[in-house]
Motif scaffolding. Structure first.
Motif, PDB file in Angstrom:
ATOM      1  N   GLU A  62       0.828  -1.208   0.000  1.00  6.79           N
ATOM      2  CA  GLU A  62       0.000   0.000   0.000  1.00  6.79           C
ATOM      3  C   GLU A  62       0.863   1.260   0.000  1.00  6.79           C
ATOM      4  O   GLU A  62       0.578   2.229  -0.722  1.00  6.79           O
ATOM      5  N   LYS A  63       1.949   1.250   0.781  1.00  7.81           N
ATOM      6  CA  LYS A  63       2.829   2.413   0.844  1.00  7.81           C
ATOM      7  C   LYS A  63       3.500   2.663  -0.493  1.00  7.81           C
ATOM      8  O   LYS A  63       3.581   3.807  -0.963  1.00  7.81           O
ATOM      9  N   LEU A  64       3.987   1.597  -1.149  1.00  7.52           N
ATOM     10  CA  LEU A  64       4.649   1.747  -2.442  1.00  7.52           C
ATOM     11  C   LEU A  64       3.680   2.302  -3.481  1.00  7.52           C
ATOM     12  O   LEU A  64       4.052   3.154  -4.295  1.00  7.52           O
ATOM     13  N   CYS A  65       2.439   1.843  -3.436  1.00  3.80           N
ATOM     14  CA  CYS A  65       1.438   2.352  -4.376  1.00  3.80           C
ATOM     15  C   CYS A  65       1.166   3.835  -4.139  1.00  3.80           C
ATOM     16  O   CYS A  65       1.060   4.623  -5.086  1.00  3.80           O
ATOM     17  N   LYS A  66       1.076   4.244  -2.870  1.00  5.83           N
ATOM     18  CA  LYS A  66       0.837   5.648  -2.545  1.00  5.83           C
ATOM     19  C   LYS A  66       1.994   6.535  -2.975  1.00  5.83           C
ATOM     20  O   LYS A  66       1.803   7.711  -3.311  1.00  5.83           O
ATOM     21  N   LEU A  67       3.201   5.978  -2.982  1.00  2.00           N
ATOM     22  CA  LEU A  67       4.380   6.740  -3.395  1.00  2.00           C
ATOM     23  C   LEU A  67       4.514   6.812  -4.923  1.00  2.00           C
ATOM     24  O   LEU A  67       5.430   7.447  -5.439  1.00  2.00           O
ATOM     25  N   GLY A  68       3.616   6.171  -5.627  1.00  2.00           N
ATOM     26  CA  GLY A  68       3.625   6.262  -7.082  1.00  2.00           C
ATOM     27  C   GLY A  68       4.485   5.239  -7.785  1.00  2.00           C
ATOM     28  O   GLY A  68       4.713   5.327  -8.997  1.00  2.00           O
TER      29      GLY A  68
END
Length: 352
Positions: A40-46
């Motif tokens: 989820e964090k990696l996705c939020k970071l683009g």
């Protein structure tokens, strides 16, 4: 190791390549099993794609194609310099040349790296990341052309600063999330002359570097800008950077458009070779660029899916693959390896 889009990443998969921000901050180290919160964090970071181990028992592949220390320092310097030059027109050219010489040394020592350079991004602010990428692509082409050390440095400086004129362009126009109107497009086009005016009198920046800044939008058929130069009247460095600039722009996400795959970017360059771009340089570029990086999972026109395991440098759109899934998406037992240069009826239709 296999490259997956984040939409296909599942908890429990083991990360094969470390992920860092452009300032060197390690986000997740190679070898770590991915948890839901990490994904989820990696996705939020683009972040859109990561490398995971296909064999869950394999150790993480710690090989990092790009030289993170040099990239981090260079990115910071470019960002600082763009901001400083917008105020004082000063520039740390000697520090920049030291970094470029280090980059040349690394690239010269690792010539095989060129085939992996489609995967040099992490989390980049577009402008600065784009300048670094164009510099790297351009230097690799210069090395392949056997340019001298001094010529490579001048090429690297020009490539790194090719968009410096954008500091004088309206930020509203630069960051507009939709197509530009004719007036806005004309303003964008002024960045090449504005950049040239900014750097032409800075001691330590050569005329050939200045040519790159002014002429990287000139086109081989004479239909570019700002001076409408044609063919060999365009400096070699400018012809090199023109190709690298367009390729990186096409394969990067922008505020107004999503990136396209390297395959389609290469097809565009080939179609424009001899028209917009120097065709001999285009051939050199595509011979040493990975259209499908090793580890990429692709789908064929036959319905089967396979992992890229080796690049055919002379035919970058036809790699060696390991077929892993049948038409129904079911795993195939055994090892079925195909060299697509010998199976011309099989075509890659999409990257999974």
């Amino acid at each position: 190791m296999i490259k997956l889009n984040m939409a296909s990443v599942k908890a429990g998969m083991r990360l094969a390549k470390s992920i860092s921000t452009t300032d060197g901050k390690l986000l997740i180290d190679a070898g770590i099993p991915l948890k839901h919160q990490y994904i989820e964090k990696l996705c939020k970071l683009g972040i859109q794609d990561i490398h995971v181990d296909w064999d869950q028992n394999a150790d993480g592949d710690l090989y990092d194609v790009f030289f993170q220390d040099t990239k981090r320092e260079m990115t910071q310097l470019v960002e600082e310099s763009f901001k400083t030059m917008s105020i004082s027109k000063s520039f740390e050219i000697n520090r920049l040349k030291v970094l470029i010489r280090q980059l040349i040394e690394d690239l010269s020592y690792n010539k095989e790296t060129m085939v992996y350079l489609t995967d040099i991004r992490n989390i980049d602010v577009y402008t600065f990341g784009h300048c670094i990428n164009v510099c790297i692509f351009s230097l690799m082409m210069g090395i392949l052309l056997d340019l001298s050390q001094d010529e490579l440095v001048d090429l690297g400086v020009g490539a790194l600063l090719h968009d410096i004129g954008k500091i004088a362009v309206s930020q509203e126009v630069l960051k507009k999330p939709s197509s530009l109107d004719p007036y806005e497009y004309e303003e964008i086009k002024t960045h090449s002359i504005r950049g040239y005016e900014i750097i032409k009198n800075i001691e330590g920046i050569s005329k050939s570097s200045c040519h790159v800044v002014r002429h990287h939008h000139e086109r081989f058929n004479g239909k570019g800008y700002p001076d409408g130069l044609k063919g060999s009247d365009i400096h070699l460095f400018s012809r090199i950077v023109a190709i690298c600039d367009v390729y990186d722009a096409l394969t990067s996400n922008r505020v107004y458009k999503k990136k396209i795959t390297p395959h389609f970017a290469v097809e565009y360059l080939v179609s424009m070779g001899g028209h917009e771009f120097d065709y001999e340089l285009v051939k050199l570029f595509i011979k040493h660029i990975t259209v499908y990086p090793v580890g990429t999972l692709v789908k064929f026109n036959t319905g089967e899916s396979a992992e890229i395991i080796k690049i055919n440098e002379s035919f970058p759109t036809r790699p060696v693959v390991w077929v892993k899934f049948d038409q129904q998406g079911e795993p195939i037992e055994g090892s079925r390896v195909l060299d697509l240069t010998k199976h011309l009826y099989i075509n890659i239709e999409q990257i999974i």
